[in-house]
Every structure is written in C-alpha cells, then in structure tokens.
Design a protein around this motif. Structure first.
Motif, PDB file in Angstrom:
ATOM      1  N   GLN A  29       0.828  -1.209   0.000  1.00  0.00           N
ATOM      2  CA  GLN A  29       0.000   0.000   0.000  1.00  0.00           C
ATOM      3  C   GLN A  29       0.863   1.260   0.000  1.00  0.00           C
ATOM      4  OE1 GLN A  29      -3.311   0.337  -0.394  1.00  0.00           O
ATOM      5  NE2 GLN A  29      -3.290  -1.861  -0.754  1.00  0.00           N
ATOM      6  N   THR A  33       0.935   4.085  -2.953  1.00  0.00           N
ATOM      7  CA  THR A  33       0.703   5.496  -2.628  1.00  0.00           C
ATOM      8  C   THR A  33       1.866   6.357  -3.098  1.00  0.00           C
ATOM      9  OG1 THR A  33      -0.610   4.853  -0.718  1.00  0.00           O
ATOM     10  CG2 THR A  33       0.219   7.100  -0.742  1.00  0.00           C
ATOM     11  N   GLN A  34       3.083   5.894  -2.865  1.00  0.00           N
ATOM     12  CA  GLN A  34       4.257   6.652  -3.311  1.00  0.00           C
ATOM     13  C   GLN A  34       4.322   6.717  -4.832  1.00  0.00           C
ATOM     14  OE1 GLN A  34       7.599   4.790  -1.378  1.00  0.00           O
ATOM     15  NE2 GLN A  34       7.386   6.068   0.448  1.00  0.00           N
ATOM     16  N   ASP A  36       1.783   6.708  -6.890  1.00  0.00           N
ATOM     17  CA  ASP A  36       0.780   7.688  -7.313  1.00  0.00           C
ATOM     18  C   ASP A  36       1.236   9.114  -7.020  1.00  0.00           C
ATOM     19  OD1 ASP A  36      -0.899   5.754  -8.336  1.00  0.00           O
ATOM     20  OD2 ASP A  36      -2.185   5.683  -6.558  1.00  0.00           O
ATOM     21  N   GLU A  37       1.879   9.319  -5.878  1.00  0.00           N
ATOM     22  CA  GLU A  37       2.398  10.650  -5.539  1.00  0.00           C
ATOM     23  C   GLU A  37       3.439  11.102  -6.565  1.00  0.00           C
ATOM     24  OE1 GLU A  37       1.903  13.118  -3.253  1.00  0.00           O
ATOM     25  OE2 GLU A  37       0.129  12.025  -2.598  1.00  0.00           O
ATOM     26  N   LYS A  67      -6.155   8.738  -6.158  1.00  0.00           N
ATOM     27  CA  LYS A  67      -5.876   9.448  -4.913  1.00  0.00           C
ATOM     28  C   LYS A  67      -7.148  10.051  -4.300  1.00  0.00           C
ATOM     29  CE  LYS A  67      -2.151  11.636  -4.166  1.00  0.00           C
ATOM     30  NZ  LYS A  67      -1.892  10.821  -2.992  1.00  0.00           N
TER      31      LYS A  67
END
Length: 187
Positions: A29, A33-34, A36-37, A67
């Motif tokens: 996860q 998330t990273q 997508d960032e 996001k």
C-alpha cells in the motif's frame, strides 16, 4: 516448564507469520501510494493540467481518481473531453466513464448516468460502463433498470463478478410475479 516450549514456539511462529503478512500488505500500500504521488508530481510538473492533449489530461485524472481527488479529476476529465479531437470512440468512452465514476463518487448520480450513457454511445459493448450505469441507477432507486443492465453485462461478459453479485442482490429485492386471484381482492 519444557512442556510449554513447543506451544510457545508454535505461537511465536504463527505471530511472526502474521506480522510478515501484515508487513507485506502495508508495504504494498505504501509503494502504491508513493507511486501515485510521484506520478502526480511528474504530471503536474510537466504541465498536464494545462495540456491540450486529451491523453495527458486523462492520465492526470486517472491518478487524481486513484488518490480520491474527485473535484480535480472532474475538472481534468472535462478538459480532456473538450480536447478530444480525432481520437477513437474508445477514448471518448474511457473518459466519459471515468467522468461518470468521479461524479458518482461525489454522489451526483444523475450526472453520472448521463456520462455513462455517453460512454455507451461511444462504445456499446463496454461492460465497465454498464456496471457503473447500473450502480448509479440503483442509487437513483431505479432497480428494475439496474437489474436489466446487470443482465446485459452478463450477456457480454458471463464471468463478470460484479454483475453476478449485484444481480443476485437485486433479485432478492425484486417483487415476485405471483398471480393475482381471479377476483382481484387478494387474501
């Protein structure tokens, strides 16, 4: 004392195994998330938000959707629709479906329905848009239409798990067609 040692070892091994599984899930996860960032930062630095290319705007909106930045994704997708020229119908269907999804996430189901219908005009055999349209129809309490749409999804994709699950759920809530007594007065 040594009689408890095997049970303790089993307990510790089980606990370590459980912690390892949790660590892998949390790690994946964090990685997503990273990723997508980084993608969002890259796209914003490259000026995708003010781009004249529908594909860049769609890519930006996809990251924004992942996001859960729905208002920004809606704006990006609307720009993408305006910039859509000379693209295949499938591209329009993808953008319209994504825009409907973003609107549905904001609980604007009636607007979402119109975008899902536009997606289906561009690509009639699009099971994802049909599923999404059926979901929005359910939220608008149009269960009979949703039921028919889920059936249509299954005619296109018989293994579609989403349509199967929702069709079963809707079948439980649909009124049965029991015959009326001849006098019409019931019981």
């Amino acid at each position: 004392m040594s009689a408890f040692l095997p049970e303790t070892q089993t307990y510790l091994i089980g606990l370590i195994g459980l912690l390892a599984i949790v660590a892998v899930i949390v790690g994946s996860q964090v990685f997503k998330t990273q990723r997508d960032e980084r993608a969002l930062i890259r796209l914003e630095k490259s000026g995708a938000g003010s781009s004249k290319e529908a594909s860049k705007l769609y890519e930006l909106a996809s990251v924004q959707l992942r996001k859960r930045l729905y208002p920004q994704a809606i704006a990006s997708l609307r720009k993408a629709l305006k910039q859509l020229t000379g693209e295949p119908d499938e591209a329009k269907a993808l953008i319209e479906n994504a825009l409907g999804f973003a609107l549905a996430a904001q609980a604007d189901y009636s607007s979402a329905v119109s975008h899902y219908q536009s997606a289906l005009k561009a690509k009639a055999d699009y099971p994802v848009a049909l599923n999404n349209l059926a979901f929005a129809k359910e939220r608008l309490e149009q269960d009979a239409e949703a039921y028919e749409l889920y059936q249509k999804v299954l005619s296109l994709d018989p293994k579609n798990k989403t349509a199967r699950k929702n069709l079963k759920r809707l079948a439980k809530t649909q009124p049965t067609n029991s015959p009326e007594p001849a006098d019409g007065q019931g019981f």
